[in-house]
Design an enzyme around this catalytic site. Sequence first.
Site, PDB file in Angstrom:
ATOM      1  N   TYR A   1     -10.036  35.470  50.065  1.00  0.00           N
ATOM      2  CA  TYR A   1     -10.147  36.636  50.939  1.00  0.00           C
ATOM      3  C   TYR A   1     -10.492  37.883  50.110  1.00  0.00           C
ATOM      4  O   TYR A   1     -10.691  37.799  48.903  1.00  0.00           O
ATOM      5  CB  TYR A   1      -8.873  36.804  51.781  1.00  0.00           C
TER       6      TYR A   1
ATOM      7  N   ARG B   1       0.201  37.983  46.683  1.00  0.00           N
ATOM      8  CA  ARG B   1      -0.069  36.546  46.549  1.00  0.00           C
ATOM      9  C   ARG B   1      -1.382  36.358  45.810  1.00  0.00           C
ATOM     10  O   ARG B   1      -2.380  37.005  46.140  1.00  0.00           O
ATOM     11  CB  ARG B   1      -0.201  35.894  47.936  1.00  0.00           C
TER      12      ARG B   1
ATOM     13  N   GLY C   1       5.144  26.174  53.228  1.00  0.00           N
ATOM     14  CA  GLY C   1       4.242  26.447  54.330  1.00  0.00           C
ATOM     15  C   GLY C   1       4.461  25.515  55.505  1.00  0.00           C
ATOM     16  O   GLY C   1       5.249  25.797  56.413  1.00  0.00           O
TER      17      GLY C   1
END
Length: 233
Positions: A53, A100, A190
């Site tokens: 990202y 992160r 997760g």
Amino acid sequence: GESRTYTGKHAYPVPHALATEELPRIIEEFVTASRNAIAAGFDGVELHGANGYLLHEFLAPSANTRTDNYGGSPENRASFVIEVVTAVANAIGAGKTGLRISPEHNVQGAVENDRADVLATYTALVQGIAPLGLANLSILHHDPAGELVQSLRKAFDGPVLLNTGFAEITTYEEAARVAAEGWGDAVVVGRPAIANPDLVRRWKEQLPLNKPDFATFYTEGPKGYIDYPFWEN
Ligand SMILES: Cc1cc2nc3c(=O)[nH]c(=O)nc-3n(C[C@H](O)[C@H](O)[C@H](O)COP(=O)(O)O)c2cc1C
């Protein structure tokens, strides 16, 4: 190509390289979103510098072809992420801010396959944010015990959260091993956490787990978010 959205199919927007003059506005958007999250009652904010990202695109040499001060050397590529993290930490408090990262994850066009460059880039990043005293640094890497992760951990000198990635769903055994070996301060979970609202109890008592339903991971509405069953009795 087309992307499927809640409002039907749309043509992919064509991305453009951010002009240097646009970057202050991008930093402001991170700050505004972070302030909004805290105002809405969130405990903190994790800035997404992973998985290809925007912030990761600045770090990875495959995606960052800039010729301004934010491209080129490892230090230059790290600098925009440092600026964003610093601005958010200053706005909402370093103790409420985490970052992160996923060095060498090599997904979504963020390819980092030169170890020396990776080490230089992420060391510059971590050294740049270490003085802030962030809540944590969350690292996704397949080898949490290895030199890269452990050297970043040492440079960060604060709480480090670890996750070994998507290849295998995190198991109790793996999480317990990472904690017991002291490779990090906590383990990020997760898919088992998505599928088990009572994961802590189930792991503690060695109870069977619900299976995550991949089909509902990114859907609209409550299904797949609030309807996984608790362990009965
Ligand atoms: C539905 C879903 C959404 C995710 N969203 C993010 C995200 O926004 N940011 C991030 O860094 N990782 C995200 N991840 C990756 C997880 O944090 C984690 O690294 C990955 O699922 C592997 O761990 P696991 O085996 O415990 O699931 C997501 C994973 C899933 C399944």
